[in-house]
Enzyme design. Structure first.
Site, short mmCIF file in Angstrom:
data_model
loop_
_atom_site.label_atom_id
_atom_site.label_comp_id
_atom_site.label_asym_id
_atom_site.label_seq_id
_atom_site.Cartn_x
_atom_site.Cartn_y
_atom_site.Cartn_z
N ASP A 221 0.88 -1.18 0.00
CA ASP A 221 0.00 0.00 0.00
C ASP A 221 0.92 1.23 0.00
O ASP A 221 2.14 1.11 0.17
CB ASP A 221 -0.90 0.00 1.26
CG ASP A 221 -1.78 1.23 1.34
OD1 ASP A 221 -2.38 1.59 0.31
OD2 ASP A 221 -1.86 1.86 2.42
N SER A 222 0.30 2.40 -0.13
CA SER A 222 1.09 3.62 -0.05
C SER A 222 1.59 3.88 1.37
O SER A 222 2.50 4.67 1.57
CB SER A 222 0.24 4.81 -0.50
OG SER A 222 -0.83 4.99 0.42
N GLY B 167 -3.06 9.02 -3.69
CA GLY B 167 -4.41 9.42 -4.13
C GLY B 167 -4.49 10.64 -5.01
O GLY B 167 -5.41 10.77 -5.81
N CYS C 253 -11.00 2.89 0.16
CA CYS C 253 -9.59 3.23 0.37
C CYS C 253 -9.21 2.45 1.61
O CYS C 253 -9.94 2.48 2.62
CB CYS C 253 -9.41 4.72 0.61
SG CYS C 253 -7.75 5.15 1.18
N THR C 254 -8.09 1.74 1.55
CA THR C 254 -7.77 0.84 2.67
C THR C 254 -7.43 1.59 3.96
O THR C 254 -7.37 1.00 5.03
CB THR C 254 -6.64 -0.13 2.28
OG1 THR C 254 -5.53 0.63 1.76
CG2 THR C 254 -7.12 -1.11 1.24
N HIS C 255 -7.19 2.89 3.84
CA HIS C 255 -6.97 3.68 5.06
C HIS C 255 -8.28 3.93 5.83
O HIS C 255 -8.26 4.17 7.03
CB HIS C 255 -6.39 5.06 4.71
CG HIS C 255 -4.93 5.06 4.41
ND1 HIS C 255 -4.39 4.55 3.26
CD2 HIS C 255 -3.87 5.55 5.12
CE1 HIS C 255 -3.08 4.73 3.26
NE2 HIS C 255 -2.74 5.34 4.39
N CYS D 195 -4.25 -1.57 -1.92
CA CYS D 195 -4.40 -0.13 -2.14
C CYS D 195 -5.34 0.07 -3.32
O CYS D 195 -5.06 -0.37 -4.43
CB CYS D 195 -3.03 0.46 -2.46
SG CYS D 195 -3.08 2.19 -2.93
N ASN D 196 -6.46 0.72 -3.06
CA ASN D 196 -7.44 0.95 -4.12
C ASN D 196 -6.88 1.84 -5.22
O ASN D 196 -7.12 1.60 -6.40
CB ASN D 196 -8.68 1.65 -3.55
CG ASN D 196 -9.45 0.76 -2.62
OD1 ASN D 196 -10.42 0.14 -3.01
ND2 ASN D 196 -9.02 0.66 -1.37
N GLU E 190 -2.43 8.72 8.37
CA GLU E 190 -0.96 8.60 8.37
C GLU E 190 -0.34 9.35 9.54
O GLU E 190 0.74 9.01 9.99
CB GLU E 190 -0.39 9.13 7.04
CG GLU E 190 -0.71 8.25 5.83
CD GLU E 190 0.15 7.00 5.72
OE1 GLU E 190 1.35 7.07 6.02
OE2 GLU E 190 -0.39 5.94 5.33
N1 DGL Z 1 -4.69 3.28 0.91
C1 DGL Z 1 -4.75 3.70 -0.41
C2 DGL Z 1 -6.03 3.35 -1.10
O1 DGL Z 1 -6.59 2.33 -0.79
C3 DGL Z 1 -4.11 4.96 -0.87
C4 DGL Z 1 -4.11 6.17 -0.09
C5 DGL Z 1 -3.20 7.24 -0.63
O2 DGL Z 1 -1.99 7.04 -0.61
O3 DGL Z 1 -3.70 8.27 -1.09
O4 DGL Z 1 -6.47 4.02 -1.99
#
Ligand code: DGL
Length: 282
Positions: free
Chosen positions: A12-13, A45, A195-197, A76-77, A163
């Site tokens: 992921d990011s 993103g 978004c996985t966050h 990561c989406n 984050e």
């Molecule tokens: N967690 C990520 C996602 O699922 C990316 C978030 C990001 O870096 O902007 O999209």
């Protein structure tokens, strides 16, 4: 090391993919897991799509070539929306690495369609994810012709809060109230956290939208889909053991260790620095 014994790789990011890693560790406790959080280059993103595609390829290649992974989970989406899974899988296969690659978009879309009673559904994600239209396509595939009304909203700023370790509080609530207004207005009964966050913000999101909106996360669905895929390909470990975990970050490893342990749990013991793939990718 036989094919089955090789680890599962996730990337992921940053910290978001830990939601998927948690689900994979819980569902497949005997598997070894390697996770890379590209915190040095986050957020993905709002980056140009070509940059995100390059990052995703580098991360996947590193998991396969440097860590000998038997499967890659694009946790990561934004990355999965920028670089479709079948493209990444084909690229790896063409280079002699015929391994399953799985993303979070298809499993999430299926879970969302299953969750709705009214057919009015929503998805929230990064600007990059929402702009690609990846969820519009995935949801219409998952609906198999049934009528569903999808409302999408980008939520810039959510990832940055996670984050920084800020998952609740008045500032998060204020931002959530503003960004989730179109979702509330659409009266959805199920919302996919695309978004996985975002599962780390679930409490705030739920408070803003109310109890009638079911929040759907792709983490568990992705873990189930991964198990199916490993089983199909004869790559699922069946021995009784506790798998190992390994975490890498391209940013501040001490911060990744501190916040990562809070978000994932005790399995996150140490974090190594990830400097990019050891082999140049074309
Ligand atoms: N967690 C990520 C996602 O699922 C990316 C978030 C990001 O870096 O902007 O999209």
């Amino acid at each position: 090391m036989t094919g089955v014994q090789r680890p599962i790789g996730l990337f992921d990011s940053g910290f978001g993919g830990l939601t998927v890693a948690r689900a994979v560790i819980d569902l497949l406790p005997g598997e070894d897991v390697v996770y890379i959080g590209d915190t040095g280059r986050y957020p993905f993103g709002d980056k140009p799509i070509d940059d995100v595609r390059r990052y995703a390829r580098e991360l996947a290649w590193s998991l396969v070539v440097d860590h000998n992974c038997k499967a890659v989970v694009v946790a990561c989406n934004t990355a999965a929306a920028a670089l479709p899974i079948h493209e990444l899988e084909a690229e790896l296969a063409a280079a002699g690495h015929s391994i399953p690659v799985i993303g979070v978009i298809e499993p999430g879309a299926h879970a969302l369609v299953r969750a709705t009673r009214t057919g009015s559904i929503g998805v929230i994600g990064t600007i990059g994810t929402i702009n690609t239209g990846a969820y519009d396509r995935a949801v219409s595939r998952a609906a198999y012709g049934a009528t569903v009304q999808l409302t999408s909203a980008a939520c810039p700023g959510f990832v940055e809060f996670v984050e920084r370790g800020r998952t609740t509080g008045p500032e998060v609530t204020l931002l959530a109230e503003r960004l989730l207004a179109p979702i509330r207005d659409a009266k959805v009964d199920a919302l996919l956290l695309g978004c996985t966050h975002y599962p780390f913000l679930a409490r705030t999101i739920s408070e803003v939208l109310g109890d009638d909106v079911m929040l759907v996360s792709s983490a568990d669905e992705t873990a189930f889909a991964l198990r199916e895929l490993l089983l199909e390909r004869g790559l699922l470990r069946s021995d009784e053991r506790t798998g190992s975990t390994r975490f890498l970050s391209s940013g501040d490893v001490n911060w990744f260790e501190t916040l990562g342990r809070r978000l994932l749990g005790p399995e996150l013991e140490a974090v190594e620095l990830w400097n990019g793939p050891t082999r140049e990718i074309s």
